[in-house]
Scaffold this active site. Structure first.
Site, PDB file in Angstrom:
ATOM      1  N   TYR A  29      17.218  61.457  19.710  1.00 51.75           N
ATOM      2  CA  TYR A  29      16.494  62.719  19.631  1.00 51.75           C
ATOM      3  C   TYR A  29      16.915  63.434  18.355  1.00 51.75           C
ATOM      4  O   TYR A  29      18.112  63.546  18.078  1.00 51.75           O
ATOM      5  CB  TYR A  29      16.813  63.588  20.855  1.00 51.75           C
ATOM      6  CG  TYR A  29      16.135  64.932  20.849  1.00 51.75           C
ATOM      7  CD1 TYR A  29      14.753  65.033  21.006  1.00 51.75           C
ATOM      8  CD2 TYR A  29      16.863  66.115  20.706  1.00 51.75           C
ATOM      9  CE1 TYR A  29      14.123  66.270  21.013  1.00 51.75           C
ATOM     10  CE2 TYR A  29      16.242  67.350  20.713  1.00 51.75           C
ATOM     11  CZ  TYR A  29      14.873  67.432  20.863  1.00 51.75           C
ATOM     12  OH  TYR A  29      14.257  68.657  20.869  1.00 51.75           O
ATOM     13  N   ASP A  71      22.453  61.982  11.918  1.00 48.77           N
ATOM     14  CA  ASP A  71      22.194  63.209  12.665  1.00 48.77           C
ATOM     15  C   ASP A  71      23.423  63.487  13.518  1.00 48.77           C
ATOM     16  O   ASP A  71      23.601  62.910  14.580  1.00 48.77           O
ATOM     17  CB  ASP A  71      20.930  63.058  13.519  1.00 48.77           C
ATOM     18  CG  ASP A  71      20.612  64.331  14.292  1.00 48.77           C
ATOM     19  OD1 ASP A  71      21.419  65.287  14.222  1.00 48.77           O
ATOM     20  OD2 ASP A  71      19.561  64.363  14.974  1.00 48.77           O
ATOM     21  N   LYS A 105      24.419  72.901  16.592  1.00 56.83           N
ATOM     22  CA  LYS A 105      25.272  73.085  17.773  1.00 56.83           C
ATOM     23  C   LYS A 105      26.662  73.658  17.422  1.00 56.83           C
ATOM     24  O   LYS A 105      26.767  74.848  17.180  1.00 56.83           O
ATOM     25  CB  LYS A 105      25.320  71.791  18.589  1.00 56.83           C
ATOM     26  CG  LYS A 105      23.895  71.449  19.085  1.00 56.83           C
ATOM     27  CD  LYS A 105      23.776  70.418  20.160  1.00 56.83           C
ATOM     28  CE  LYS A 105      22.333  70.403  20.671  1.00 56.83           C
ATOM     29  NZ  LYS A 105      21.588  69.184  20.503  1.00 56.83           N
TER      30      LYS A 105
END
Ligand SMILES: *Cc1c(COP(=O)(O)O)cnc(C)c1O
Length: 422
Positions: free
Chosen positions: A142, A237, A265
């Protein structure tokens, strides 16, 4: 009727599905969301006053624990000086320096407001730098909700991508090629055919969005070699793994150097921050130095930058090895308890993250992750929540611990697991 249910009913009339991000609706686990009033350390407290040991941790950002006093003080001090200037501020330079020092592959960095912005901007930059359009991603990884990443595909090397969201024009995913994670042979075949047109490989170095999956020895090195051979840009990522796998992220832990890195995050300590960075020659293609445009009214926001900087400085003082040992032993015990109830369990774990899959099949990619029994996860989710343990509302997620989780929290969780009826 709980206050959470009342709020959820009202929210559903005002917000699609009652939530601002789909997974929060808890539909996969046949439950209603809890509305959260506050959080501290390892605990969250819902609007009905029930306290839970939290293994979601805002889906990853809260590695220091919720409401860390030093991070909060930094944010409050910044706020007192004004919440946004639309002009450079000192804290963004300090945070950029902190990131570059922790991740040597990041020579320059650009701040954005979310992980989604980071990945979509990094892809645009890789395309601008190479003058190529194709991007390779892995099934089950994702990368946020930008159009080119909303693609999955059938088994093997799938050259005809299909979007899994309505509203994404075919053209937006036509240049996205999807390969199974950990399958270097499929990737080599694909590069042999199309390598000269591939702008980038984007990969979660250890995927955390099909549950937790670990790279096979040599897999990440293989990606590096292919990108070197064909002149493609390797994008890690690290929105989940950054500052969690180690202070230097997954790249620090596995010793593979990407060309570009995307962050989110943890970098914002719970504030809306993302970032992307990497090789200087690539980053200098960005406006205003170069021809690749990317901008943001609130990017480098002073409050978020101050919080992120304080977060990284506090994290640098923590004992990562101790947290990993504690989390690993805890996850092993949790897996053993579930197995003792007659359910097959595969445990994947690293650092302060783990996933239990309910299957006989070792989980190394999305296809094997799909063999996990979702009904078992739903039963565990519901019963643990009843007992004051807050797990992710989907089985294809990591459980996260934090530096704030105590032995008492873990013991309470294991006791709840022993009481499970499966
Ligand atoms: C969460 C996540 C994103 C998207 O970040 P948002 O801040 O939700 O936009 C991108 N990549 C990975 C690996 C993620 O886990």
């Amino acid at each position: 009727m709980t206050l959470s249910s009342t709020l959820y009913a009202k929210a559903q009339t005002l917000i699609p599905g009652g939530v601002n991000s789909p997974i929060r609706a808890c539909r996969a686990v046949e439950s209603e969301p809890l509305f959260i009033a506050r959080a501290h350390g390892s605990k969250i407290v819902d609007v009905d006053g029930r306290e839970y040991v939290d293994y979601v941790m805002s889906w990853g950002p809260m590695l220091l624990g919720h409401a860390h006093p030093v991070v909060h003080q930094a944010a409050k001090d910044a706020l007192d000086a004004g919440s946004s200037f639309g002009a450079p501020c000192p804290a963004e330079v300090d945070l950029a320096q902190a990131i570059c020092e922790l991740m040597p592959a990041v020579e320059m960095v650009r701040m954005v407001n979310s992980g989604t912005e980071a990945t979509m901007s990094a892809l645009r930059l890789a395309r601008g730098f190479t003058g190529r359009d194709l991007v390779v991603k892995f099934d089950g990884c994702y990368h946020g909700h930008a159009d080119p990443f909303l693609a999955a595909a059938g088994s093997g090397v799938a050259l005809i991508p299909t979007s899994f969201s309505q509203g994404v024009p075919k053209a937006c995913v036509a240049d996205t090629l999807v390969v199974p994670y950990n399958d270097l042979d499929a990737l080599k075949t694909l590069f042999a055919e199309k390598g000269k047109d591939i702008a980038a490989i984007i990969v979660e170095p250890a995927p955390g969005n099909m549950g937790l999956v670990l790279p096979r020895p040599g897999f990440l090195e293989g990606l590096r070699a292919l990108c070197d051979q064909y002149g493609s840009v390797l994008i890690f990522d690290e929105v989940i793994t950054g500052f969690r796998w180690s202070l230097g992220g997954a790249q620090g832990r596995y010793g593979v150097r990407p060309d570009l890195t995307t962050l989110g995050k943890i970098i914002g300590a719970g504030f809306p921050v993302g970032a992307y960075g990497g090789r200087r020659d690539i980053m200098e293609k960005l406006s205003p130095c170069g021809p690749v445009f990317q901008a943001g009214t609130l990017s480098g926001n002073p409050v978020a930058m101050a919080a992120g900087l304080a977060n990284l400085r506090e994290l640098a003082k923590q004992d990562y090895a101790a947290l990993e040992a504690r989390t690993g032993a805890f996850a092993e015990e949790l897996a053993a308890i579930v197995r003792s109830k007659g359910v097959p369990v595969q445990l994947n774990k690293v650092a302060s993250a783990f996933t239990l899959y309910f299957t006989e099949t070792p989980v190394t990619d999305m296809d094997s992750a799909r063999t996990s029994d979702a009904k078992v996860y739903t039963a565990i989710y519901k019963q643990m929540r009843e007992q004051g343990v807050y797990l992710a509302s989907l089985g294809y997620e990591c459980a996260f611990t934090s530096f704030a989780h105590t032995e008492e929290d873990l013991a309470k969780t294991l006791a709840a697991a022993r009481a499970l009826k499966l």
